[in-house]
Scaffold this motif. Sequence first.
Motif, short mmCIF file in Angstrom:
data_model
loop_
_atom_site.label_atom_id
_atom_site.label_comp_id
_atom_site.label_asym_id
_atom_site.label_seq_id
_atom_site.Cartn_x
_atom_site.Cartn_y
_atom_site.Cartn_z
N PHE A 187 0.82 -1.20 0.00
CA PHE A 187 0.00 0.00 0.00
C PHE A 187 0.86 1.27 0.00
O PHE A 187 0.36 2.35 0.26
CB PHE A 187 -0.92 0.00 1.22
CG PHE A 187 -1.91 -1.13 1.21
CD1 PHE A 187 -3.20 -0.93 0.74
CD2 PHE A 187 -1.56 -2.39 1.64
CE1 PHE A 187 -4.10 -1.97 0.72
CE2 PHE A 187 -2.46 -3.43 1.62
CZ PHE A 187 -3.73 -3.23 1.15
N THR A 188 2.14 1.11 -0.26
CA THR A 188 3.06 2.24 -0.23
C THR A 188 3.74 2.40 -1.58
O THR A 188 3.63 1.55 -2.45
CB THR A 188 4.14 2.03 0.85
OG1 THR A 188 5.08 1.05 0.39
CG2 THR A 188 3.52 1.56 2.16
N ASN A 189 4.46 3.50 -1.72
CA ASN A 189 5.28 3.68 -2.91
C ASN A 189 6.66 3.07 -2.75
O ASN A 189 7.55 3.28 -3.56
CB ASN A 189 5.41 5.18 -3.25
CG ASN A 189 5.97 5.98 -2.08
OD1 ASN A 189 6.25 5.43 -1.01
ND2 ASN A 189 6.13 7.27 -2.28
N ILE A 190 6.83 2.30 -1.68
CA ILE A 190 8.10 1.60 -1.42
C ILE A 190 8.06 0.20 -2.00
O ILE A 190 8.98 -0.24 -2.69
CB ILE A 190 8.38 1.54 0.10
CG1 ILE A 190 8.44 2.95 0.68
CG2 ILE A 190 9.68 0.78 0.38
CD1 ILE A 190 8.47 2.99 2.19
N GLY A 191 6.97 -0.51 -1.76
CA GLY A 191 6.82 -1.86 -2.27
C GLY A 191 7.54 -2.89 -1.41
O GLY A 191 8.18 -2.57 -0.41
N ILE A 192 7.42 -4.13 -1.80
CA ILE A 192 8.04 -5.23 -1.07
C ILE A 192 9.39 -5.57 -1.67
O ILE A 192 9.68 -5.25 -2.82
CB ILE A 192 7.13 -6.48 -1.07
CG1 ILE A 192 6.84 -6.93 -2.50
CG2 ILE A 192 5.84 -6.19 -0.32
CD1 ILE A 192 5.99 -8.18 -2.59
N ALA B 267 7.58 -8.94 -11.47
CA ALA B 267 8.46 -8.69 -10.33
C ALA B 267 9.23 -7.39 -10.48
O ALA B 267 9.73 -6.84 -9.50
CB ALA B 267 9.45 -9.85 -10.17
N ASN B 268 9.38 -6.90 -11.73
CA ASN B 268 10.15 -5.68 -11.95
C ASN B 268 9.29 -4.42 -12.02
O ASN B 268 9.78 -3.34 -12.34
CB ASN B 268 10.95 -5.81 -13.26
CG ASN B 268 11.98 -6.91 -13.19
OD1 ASN B 268 12.58 -7.10 -12.13
ND2 ASN B 268 12.17 -7.64 -14.27
N GLN B 269 8.00 -4.57 -11.78
CA GLN B 269 7.12 -3.40 -11.84
C GLN B 269 7.42 -2.45 -10.70
O GLN B 269 7.91 -2.85 -9.65
CB GLN B 269 5.66 -3.82 -11.77
CG GLN B 269 5.19 -4.50 -13.05
CD GLN B 269 3.72 -4.83 -12.94
OE1 GLN B 269 3.18 -4.86 -11.85
NE2 GLN B 269 3.09 -5.08 -14.05
N THR B 270 7.11 -1.21 -10.88
CA THR B 270 7.35 -0.24 -9.82
C THR B 270 6.39 -0.45 -8.69
O THR B 270 5.33 -1.05 -8.84
CB THR B 270 7.17 1.19 -10.36
OG1 THR B 270 5.82 1.31 -10.83
CG2 THR B 270 8.15 1.48 -11.48
N ALA B 271 6.79 0.06 -7.52
CA ALA B 271 5.97 -0.17 -6.33
C ALA B 271 4.61 0.49 -6.45
O ALA B 271 3.64 0.02 -5.89
CB ALA B 271 6.71 0.39 -5.10
N SER B 272 4.53 1.58 -7.18
CA SER B 272 3.25 2.29 -7.28
C SER B 272 2.20 1.46 -8.00
O SER B 272 1.01 1.58 -7.71
CB SER B 272 3.44 3.62 -8.02
OG SER B 272 3.95 3.40 -9.31
#
Length: 310
Positions: free
Chosen positions: A206-211, A271-276
């Motif tokens: 739920f963040t712009n950081i991601g896992i 897996a390479n998608q941005t966190a957003s």
Amino acid sequence: MTTASTELKSKIIERLTLGVSQSLGKRQGICDVTIDQKGTVDLATINHWESTHCCTLPSDIKHFYSTTNGFLLTWKVKVKDELLPVGRMEINPIASLCKLSGYSTGSDGKSGTCSLMDIDTDVFEDPDGIYPHFDSRSRIFELDSCQNLGKVCLVFRNTKQGVPAKEADYWFLDKGLSWHFIAHNFQSYFRLMITNLGLPQWQYLFTNIGISPSVQQWYSLYAPISLEPEKDAEELNNSMPGKRSTASLDLNRVFKGKDKKKPTAAAAGLANQTASTRRKAGSPQPNKAQTVRGSASAALMKAATQSLYK
């Protein structure tokens, strides 16, 4: 607790968790699915908590505590001869639903040199009252410590001194002290936790950081649906504070095993998608003031968070 009451409680918890424990037990490699059985909370205890904190708990979380005093479900994965703890779903008992205070005190009992409120006052302006604050504008309570990776909080925003707070939302506070909206009500939050199977760092979806990349492997194995990009911008917009719609869940997709079909090219690059793009319900877009907060002194941030993350 008698055997009959224990069995009844187990059935209630199984219904509450939508059968996730049975679903986990059928998945390859998963073992030791454990639910910590807890007692109930009587009305007098709930009323005492509300009067102590000058808050009225929303009806859904109040009913939850009337059923079970907190919640803890854990599960492990067997890798060769080693058992790795992976999943953890936790709701603090009501006694641990403690207020996060932005006020720091020294050993002499007087105010410290800096606190979380200093960050709010100095660099984080929020004229519309969208975000939580550590000062008197909000009352914040820790729902889950997230294994020290952040904190899920029950937040009463736009509060006034001496006036009982009634409306609450559920937010995630990351290690950088940024707030990320998760859900409008406890039912929605609890279902999101179940949907993500309590996998590590699920709140960071739920963040712009991601896992992290290593955690993405667990999601690919056990919860690939959580990695799907947003399909509907309107659904993302409706999840923001001020809008009370709740995204529906396809439980048949959530609790089925991993699809054995050959992955598509789009899935291979997931897996390479941005966190957003991985954000599920989505947090409000950071405003300019929230971005400015990142430029706060490193020394101030470190001192302010020492008491928060011990």
